[in-house]
Design an enzyme around this catalytic site. Structure first.
Site, short mmCIF file in Angstrom:
data_model
loop_
_atom_site.label_atom_id
_atom_site.label_comp_id
_atom_site.label_asym_id
_atom_site.label_seq_id
_atom_site.Cartn_x
_atom_site.Cartn_y
_atom_site.Cartn_z
N LYS A 183 -2.43 2.79 2.14
CA LYS A 183 -2.19 1.66 3.05
C LYS A 183 -2.16 2.14 4.50
O LYS A 183 -2.22 3.33 4.78
CB LYS A 183 -0.87 0.97 2.68
CG LYS A 183 -0.85 0.42 1.25
CD LYS A 183 -1.69 -0.84 1.10
CE LYS A 183 -2.13 -1.11 -0.32
NZ LYS A 183 -1.14 -1.66 -1.21
C1 LIG Z 1 -0.73 -2.31 -2.47
C2 LIG Z 1 -0.39 -3.73 -2.65
C3 LIG Z 1 0.74 -4.16 -3.36
C4 LIG Z 1 1.58 -3.23 -4.16
O1 LIG Z 1 2.18 -2.27 -3.39
P1 LIG Z 1 2.93 -1.03 -4.07
O2 LIG Z 1 3.64 -0.45 -2.88
O3 LIG Z 1 1.88 -0.13 -4.61
O4 LIG Z 1 3.85 -1.56 -5.09
C5 LIG Z 1 1.02 -5.50 -3.41
N1 LIG Z 1 0.22 -6.40 -2.80
C6 LIG Z 1 -0.87 -6.04 -2.11
C7 LIG Z 1 -1.70 -7.08 -1.47
C8 LIG Z 1 -1.23 -4.70 -2.04
O5 LIG Z 1 -2.35 -4.36 -1.39
#
Ligand SMILES: *Cc1c(COP(=O)(O)O)cnc(C)c1O
Length: 374
Positions: A183
């Site tokens: 991210k």
């Molecule tokens: C990555 C992501 C999540 C989940 O995040 P984690 O930190 O891996 O639990 C949820 N929603 C969206 C849109 C994502 O891109």
């Protein structure tokens, strides 16, 4: 190994030395670094409260609990999202009701379809700011106001991104961010829950730590010696090692996002004259965090998309699909509906590489190869 990966971590010596400092402090679980990250994150997006969590999935779960979503309640959500957005609704035994996205140009949830799907059981809307491009929050908040619905923002893709000059994650009753390694802010695993509502903040603080009234860090400091358990909670805390990475990543984020803007502009210049491609969000005007660089193939189908992605992979270019539509996964068969725009996009979208150190030479190469595949 790909010559050009989809994503690359923006890590350097700064993360390394910060981590060493935290390790030597000997406090590695939830403590001062988590608090520092929380307050810096809240300040960066102009929110009142932020709570560091194990990941965004736990944040979504606690968000739904915090706005009191219960068994049998309906929650309207997008299908063009990561499955965690929707799974969280199931964690509280509520019912996901999928809404379509606006268009091939705007891949965020469609306010008109949200309103169409409201029933007497609807209690909340989860929106997801696709790729860091904001949903139409004016319309969504006005619908929520009209029907007295809670709004949860899945802002996983949007730290520091904006809608009409206001930071994403500050529109809903509660918002969720992800710091999974790929991210915009990467800490391995990690998440944040953000709210301007003090009662939600206090409640989530309990829920993330077993429903216990104090943290071990507070006890170690002699601030308290006893605790009570007042509600069934979870262990969903962030730790100080992750928070340390998050603090450094947050400091670097502004520059990182500026680079991403340049990269997207670079892509757009080169893609503009490619006939068989739709470039979503071309007329989007607010500041985006550009987490994803999506293109959609015109007059295509999933087999054609597969062929194009395989060709690009042969050239050493990694691509992805954001996302396989959630409503078509096996576990959502009973909640499935027809979502024509989501389905076409899900079958024909390709996410191209984007990260702050992606060079213009590589962008030129990617587009040249993409054109040759079409
Ligand atoms: C990555 C992501 C999540 C989940 O995040 P984690 O930190 O891996 O639990 C949820 N929603 C969206 C849109 C994502 O891109």
């Amino acid at each position: 190994m790909y010559k050009i990966p989809l994503f690359d971590l923006n890590y350097d010596k700064r993360e390394e030395s910060a981590i060493i400092e935290t390790l030597r402090s000997k406090w590695i679980s939830t403590g001062p670094k988590t608090q520092e990250f929380e307050s810096k994150f809240a300040k960066a997006i102009n929110a009142k409260f932020a709570l560091g969590l194990a990941n965004c999935t736990t944040s979504l779960h606690l968000a739904l609990l915090a706005v009191n979503i219960k068994e049998g309640d309906e929650v309207i959500c997008p299908s063009l999202t990561f499955v965690a957005t929707v799974n969280a609704i199931k964690y509280v035994d509520a019912i996901p009701v999928f809404a379509d996205i606006v268009s091939y140009d705007d891949l965020t949830i469609d306010p008109l379809d949200i309103e169409r799907k409201i029933t007497g059981k609807t209690k909340a809307i989860i929106v997801m700011h696709y790729g860091g491009f904001a949903c139409d929050m004016d319309k969504i908040l006005s619908i929520a106001g009209k029907y007295d619905l809670k709004v949860i923002e899945d802002a996983s893709h949007g730290p520091l991104a904006e809608y009409n000059g206001q930071k994403l994650g500050t529109f809903g009753h509660v918002s969720c961010f992800s710091f999974f390694s790929n991210k915009n802010i990467g800490t391995g695993e990690g998440g944040m829950l953000v709210t301007n509502d003090e009662s939600i903040y206090q409640h989530v603080k309990l829920l993330r730590s077993h429903g216990m009234t104090t943290l071990s860090y507070e006890r170690s400091k002699g601030h308290s010696v006893e605790y009570d358990v007042v509600e069934l909670g979870y262990n969903y805390r962030m730790d100080d090692i992750r928070a340390t990475l998050g603090i450094v990543q947050l400091e670097k984020l502004g520059k990182d996002l500026q680079k991403r803007v340049e990269i997207r502009n670079n892509y757009i210049e080169l893609l503009r004259d490619v006939e068989n491609i739709i470039l979503p969000f071309q007329n989007f005007r607010s500041f985006s965090s550009n987490y994803i660089m999506p293109v959609i193939l015109r007059q295509s189908d999933s087999n054609n998309r597969k062929r194009v992605r395989e060709k690009l992979a042969e050239y050493g270019i990694q691509t992805s699909v954001h996302y396989p539509a959630v409503h078509r996964f096996s576990i959502y068969t009973e909640n499935s509906v027809t979502l024509p725009v989501t389905e076409y996009v899900s079958d024909n979208l390709i996410s191209l590489p984007i990260y702050s150190t992606l060079t213009s030479e590589n962008i030129i190469l990617i587009i040249k190869k993409l054109k040759s595949c079409l």
